[in-house]
Every structure is written in C-alpha cells, then in structure tokens.
Design a protein around this motif. Sequence first.
Motif, PDB file in Angstrom:
ATOM      1  N   ASN A  80      42.500  19.748  19.169  1.00  0.00           N
ATOM      2  CA  ASN A  80      43.051  20.666  19.354  1.00  0.00           C
ATOM      3  C   ASN A  80      42.920  21.156  17.556  1.00  0.00           C
ATOM      4  O   ASN A  80      43.760  21.730  17.362  1.00  0.00           O
ATOM      5  N   ASP A  81      41.347  21.264  17.398  1.00  0.00           N
ATOM      6  CA  ASP A  81      41.286  22.086  16.293  1.00  0.00           C
ATOM      7  C   ASP A  81      39.743  22.919  16.424  1.00  0.00           C
ATOM      8  O   ASP A  81      39.246  22.435  16.037  1.00  0.00           O
ATOM      9  N   PRO A  82      39.771  23.375  17.470  1.00  0.00           N
ATOM     10  CA  PRO A  82      39.049  24.441  18.045  1.00  0.00           C
ATOM     11  C   PRO A  82      38.587  25.379  16.912  1.00  0.00           C
ATOM     12  O   PRO A  82      39.952  25.986  16.050  1.00  0.00           O
ATOM     13  N   VAL A  83      37.541  26.021  16.419  1.00  0.00           N
ATOM     14  CA  VAL A  83      37.174  26.639  15.594  1.00  0.00           C
ATOM     15  C   VAL A  83      37.942  27.926  15.904  1.00  0.00           C
ATOM     16  O   VAL A  83      37.871  28.865  17.328  1.00  0.00           O
ATOM     17  N   ARG A  84      38.260  28.955  15.175  1.00  0.00           N
ATOM     18  CA  ARG A  84      38.937  30.008  14.846  1.00  0.00           C
ATOM     19  C   ARG A  84      38.467  30.696  13.818  1.00  0.00           C
ATOM     20  O   ARG A  84      38.218  30.356  12.872  1.00  0.00           O
ATOM     21  N   LEU A  85      37.741  32.162  13.787  1.00  0.00           N
ATOM     22  CA  LEU A  85      37.435  33.237  13.330  1.00  0.00           C
ATOM     23  C   LEU A  85      38.390  33.405  12.438  1.00  0.00           C
ATOM     24  O   LEU A  85      39.330  33.986  12.671  1.00  0.00           O
ATOM     25  N   LEU A  86      38.647  34.088  11.229  1.00  0.00           N
ATOM     26  CA  LEU A  86      39.083  34.446  10.081  1.00  0.00           C
ATOM     27  C   LEU A  86      39.514  36.079  10.329  1.00  0.00           C
ATOM     28  O   LEU A  86      38.584  37.121  10.038  1.00  0.00           O
ATOM     29  N   LEU A  87      40.124  36.899  11.583  1.00  0.00           N
ATOM     30  CA  LEU A  87      39.443  38.057  12.423  1.00  0.00           C
ATOM     31  C   LEU A  87      40.715  39.085  10.560  1.00  0.00           C
ATOM     32  O   LEU A  87      42.142  38.797  10.495  1.00  0.00           O
ATOM     33  N   PRO A  88      40.126  40.022  10.711  1.00  0.00           N
ATOM     34  CA  PRO A  88      40.494  40.924   9.637  1.00  0.00           C
ATOM     35  C   PRO A  88      42.346  41.473  10.634  1.00  0.00           C
ATOM     36  O   PRO A  88      42.226  41.408  11.695  1.00  0.00           O
TER      37      PRO A  88
ATOM     38  N   GLN B  23      23.096  36.300  18.520  1.00  0.00           N
ATOM     39  CA  GLN B  23      24.046  36.342  16.740  1.00  0.00           C
ATOM     40  C   GLN B  23      25.406  36.270  16.273  1.00  0.00           C
ATOM     41  O   GLN B  23      26.089  36.156  15.720  1.00  0.00           O
ATOM     42  N   ALA B  24      25.483  37.473  17.426  1.00  0.00           N
ATOM     43  CA  ALA B  24      27.392  38.619  16.724  1.00  0.00           C
ATOM     44  C   ALA B  24      28.630  38.248  17.709  1.00  0.00           C
ATOM     45  O   ALA B  24      28.793  38.401  18.298  1.00  0.00           O
ATOM     46  N   VAL B  25      28.873  37.051  16.925  1.00  0.00           N
ATOM     47  CA  VAL B  25      30.223  36.312  17.589  1.00  0.00           C
ATOM     48  C   VAL B  25      31.187  36.531  17.557  1.00  0.00           C
ATOM     49  O   VAL B  25      32.256  36.766  18.671  1.00  0.00           O
ATOM     50  N   LEU B  26      31.628  37.515  16.344  1.00  0.00           N
ATOM     51  CA  LEU B  26      32.693  39.033  16.204  1.00  0.00           C
ATOM     52  C   LEU B  26      32.981  39.171  17.580  1.00  0.00           C
ATOM     53  O   LEU B  26      33.515  40.010  18.424  1.00  0.00           O
TER      54      LEU B  26
ATOM     55  N   GLY C  66      43.292  49.379   7.259  1.00  0.00           N
ATOM     56  CA  GLY C  66      42.790  48.403   8.703  1.00  0.00           C
ATOM     57  C   GLY C  66      40.949  48.172   8.256  1.00  0.00           C
ATOM     58  O   GLY C  66      40.388  49.066   7.653  1.00  0.00           O
ATOM     59  N   ALA C  67      40.457  47.647   9.266  1.00  0.00           N
ATOM     60  CA  ALA C  67      38.940  47.614   9.879  1.00  0.00           C
ATOM     61  C   ALA C  67      38.539  48.095  10.712  1.00  0.00           C
ATOM     62  O   ALA C  67      39.267  47.720  12.373  1.00  0.00           O
ATOM     63  N   ILE C  68      37.283  48.935  10.981  1.00  0.00           N
ATOM     64  CA  ILE C  68      36.359  49.151  12.553  1.00  0.00           C
ATOM     65  C   ILE C  68      35.817  47.191  13.092  1.00  0.00           C
ATOM     66  O   ILE C  68      35.393  46.534  12.507  1.00  0.00           O
ATOM     67  N   ILE C  69      36.859  47.110  13.573  1.00  0.00           N
ATOM     68  CA  ILE C  69      36.831  45.916  14.410  1.00  0.00           C
ATOM     69  C   ILE C  69      35.649  45.729  15.482  1.00  0.00           C
ATOM     70  O   ILE C  69      34.550  44.623  15.735  1.00  0.00           O
ATOM     71  N   HIS C  70      35.113  46.894  16.153  1.00  0.00           N
ATOM     72  CA  HIS C  70      34.135  46.724  17.195  1.00  0.00           C
ATOM     73  C   HIS C  70      33.397  48.154  16.588  1.00  0.00           C
ATOM     74  O   HIS C  70      34.265  49.354  16.741  1.00  0.00           O
ATOM     75  N   VAL C  71      32.001  48.567  17.321  1.00  0.00           N
ATOM     76  CA  VAL C  71      31.641  49.649  17.624  1.00  0.00           C
ATOM     77  C   VAL C  71      30.860  49.684  19.202  1.00  0.00           C
ATOM     78  O   VAL C  71      29.568  49.005  19.381  1.00  0.00           O
ATOM     79  N   ASP C  72      31.063  50.490  20.064  1.00  0.00           N
ATOM     80  CA  ASP C  72      31.319  50.582  21.104  1.00  0.00           C
ATOM     81  C   ASP C  72      29.569  51.300  21.781  1.00  0.00           C
ATOM     82  O   ASP C  72      28.388  51.920  20.284  1.00  0.00           O
TER      83      ASP C  72
ATOM     84  N   ALA D  24      30.937  32.140  27.969  1.00  0.00           N
ATOM     85  CA  ALA D  24      30.238  33.186  27.212  1.00  0.00           C
ATOM     86  C   ALA D  24      29.518  32.130  25.999  1.00  0.00           C
ATOM     87  O   ALA D  24      29.732  31.196  25.298  1.00  0.00           O
ATOM     88  N   VAL D  25      28.421  33.008  26.608  1.00  0.00           N
ATOM     89  CA  VAL D  25      27.135  32.307  25.260  1.00  0.00           C
ATOM     90  C   VAL D  25      26.832  32.680  24.121  1.00  0.00           C
ATOM     91  O   VAL D  25      25.790  33.905  24.478  1.00  0.00           O
ATOM     92  N   VAL D  26      26.924  33.062  22.699  1.00  0.00           N
ATOM     93  CA  VAL D  26      26.403  33.262  21.876  1.00  0.00           C
ATOM     94  C   VAL D  26      25.967  32.321  20.728  1.00  0.00           C
ATOM     95  O   VAL D  26      27.348  32.503  20.562  1.00  0.00           O
ATOM     96  N   ASP D  27      25.737  31.591  20.031  1.00  0.00           N
ATOM     97  CA  ASP D  27      25.647  30.713  20.165  1.00  0.00           C
ATOM     98  C   ASP D  27      24.446  29.890  19.130  1.00  0.00           C
ATOM     99  O   ASP D  27      23.470  29.394  19.206  1.00  0.00           O
ATOM    100  N   PRO D  28      24.708  31.474  17.925  1.00  0.00           N
ATOM    101  CA  PRO D  28      23.680  30.854  16.647  1.00  0.00           C
ATOM    102  C   PRO D  28      23.711  28.812  16.124  1.00  0.00           C
ATOM    103  O   PRO D  28      22.369  28.656  15.776  1.00  0.00           O
ATOM    104  N   GLY D  29      24.670  28.191  16.452  1.00  0.00           N
ATOM    105  CA  GLY D  29      24.876  26.669  16.297  1.00  0.00           C
ATOM    106  C   GLY D  29      23.907  25.933  17.621  1.00  0.00           C
ATOM    107  O   GLY D  29      24.205  24.872  17.230  1.00  0.00           O
TER     108      GLY D  29
END
Length: 260
Positions: free
Chosen positions: A153-161, A43-46, A173-179, A67-72
């Motif tokens: 014309n209104d696809p969902v967007r994440l509020l990214l830092p 469920q980690a959409v980000l 800034g912020a950590i946006i990914h841990v590889d 791409a299928v990460v789809d908690p909804g």
Amino acid sequence: MPIITLLTDFGNQDGYVAAMKGVILSRAPDVTLVDITHAIAPQAVLQAAYVLAQAAPFFPTGAIHVAVVDPGVGSARRPLAIQTSTAIFVGPDNGLFTDVLDSGAVTACVHLDRPRFWRDNPSSTFHGRDIFAPVAAHLAQQVSLNILGTPINDPVRLLLPKPQRQPDGTLTGAIIHVDHFGNLISNIPAAWLSVARWQVHIGPATIDGIQPSFAAAPVGALLAYRGSAGTLEVAVRNGSAAQALGAEVGQTLAAEPHSH
C-alpha cells in the motif's frame, strides 16, 4: 484476445524490445502487442509517466500496460503490478505510475516478489525481459495479481508540479512535457481559461490570446492554445516552441487575464 502495450526508453536500434516481445509471445502467443513508444528519453521517468497517462485510457478495458523506464534496475526498487477498474500496469516502482495511482481507480497493487513467474536466472540489468514481460504474459492468461505478488500500500509517487490560481486571476504552472514537434505542454487546465482574453508569459515571450488551432497563427509565430490533453499548450506554427524559446520540462509559465 488480450492486449499488452509496451512503453520503454530502449529505442529501436537494439534487440531489447524484440526480446521482451519474444518472451511474451513464447508464453502467450495469442496476445495483441501494441507499442506505445520506445523513444522515451533515457531514464526519463516523468516523461514516461506523462506519455503513459495520455495513451492508456484509450485502450479497451482489460489491457495490460508494461512500462519500463528503470534507472533503478537491479537495486532495491520493487517490481510492481497495479490493477485498476479498466487495466493492469506492470513495471518498476519508481513513480512511473503516479497518474494511475492518483486516479482513484486502483483496486489492487502488488510487489512482484515470486520468482517462479519470472524467467529463470533473471538479469540484474534487464527486468523488462526477465520479470515484467513474463508477468504480463501470465496476466494475459488470467493469472490474478494476488498469485503473482504480495499486496503493498506504499507504491512510490512522483511529486508532480501543481498549477495555481493567483488572487488577481493569473494562472501559474509549469511545462510538464515537450512532444515530438517541440510543443510545450503545461499543467494549467484548459478549463481554467474561462475568460475571453489572456496573455501567456513564458521565458522572454508574451503571447497574446488563446488560438483555436495552429492554422489561426501565421507560419513561424508563437501561439497558445487548448491542447488535446486538456491543458494550455504553447507552439510555433510549423516549428518548435522548445527550440525557439530554449524551453524544457520544468520551466514555469503564466496566463494573465485581460478584460479587453
């Protein structure tokens, strides 16, 4: 020969990914299937949005990215397809495609609302197999987006830092990914690191300087460097910065300029 990529949080121990591939190959047997990853955290959409944004630009023009990460899944969230100047993206309308939508390259976006292009009697829990895979196969056979769904014309967007430049020159800034290696990837652009010397502050740690490579630091040492994704990163040479610092996505960091 069309390329279809797959990115999911399904893992590889079950038959879910194989089922999607089977649906695609049954309808478009000549496609080339490429796995980006199936190891996205559940469920980690980000995380999925970040990994997709890092991988997709390196594929040939015309690639189809599923791409299928789809908690909804099974809810009112829409199935989506997005056309850009170089690729097509297929998946849930939950913010997964935020980077694509913000790229300025989108030429069409549709709600996949025409069941004749899906598998019969689609499951309410497996749209990857029953909606997204057959739609990708149709796209590989040159079926256009406006036939597969209704324009939106209104696809969902994440509020990214967003990274910030402070008046004193400090970058925050912020950590946006841990590889996979435990490297901490921030959203501070490497291009902002223009002066010669910096101190990077993250959690309890202060790191002196920006290193040119992992090998420039002693084994086991924390280091900051300009990463391959074009942003400031923090690592432990031959170790995990995430483990050493107890760090995770969302943690803040700062880079402070030093004149000497």
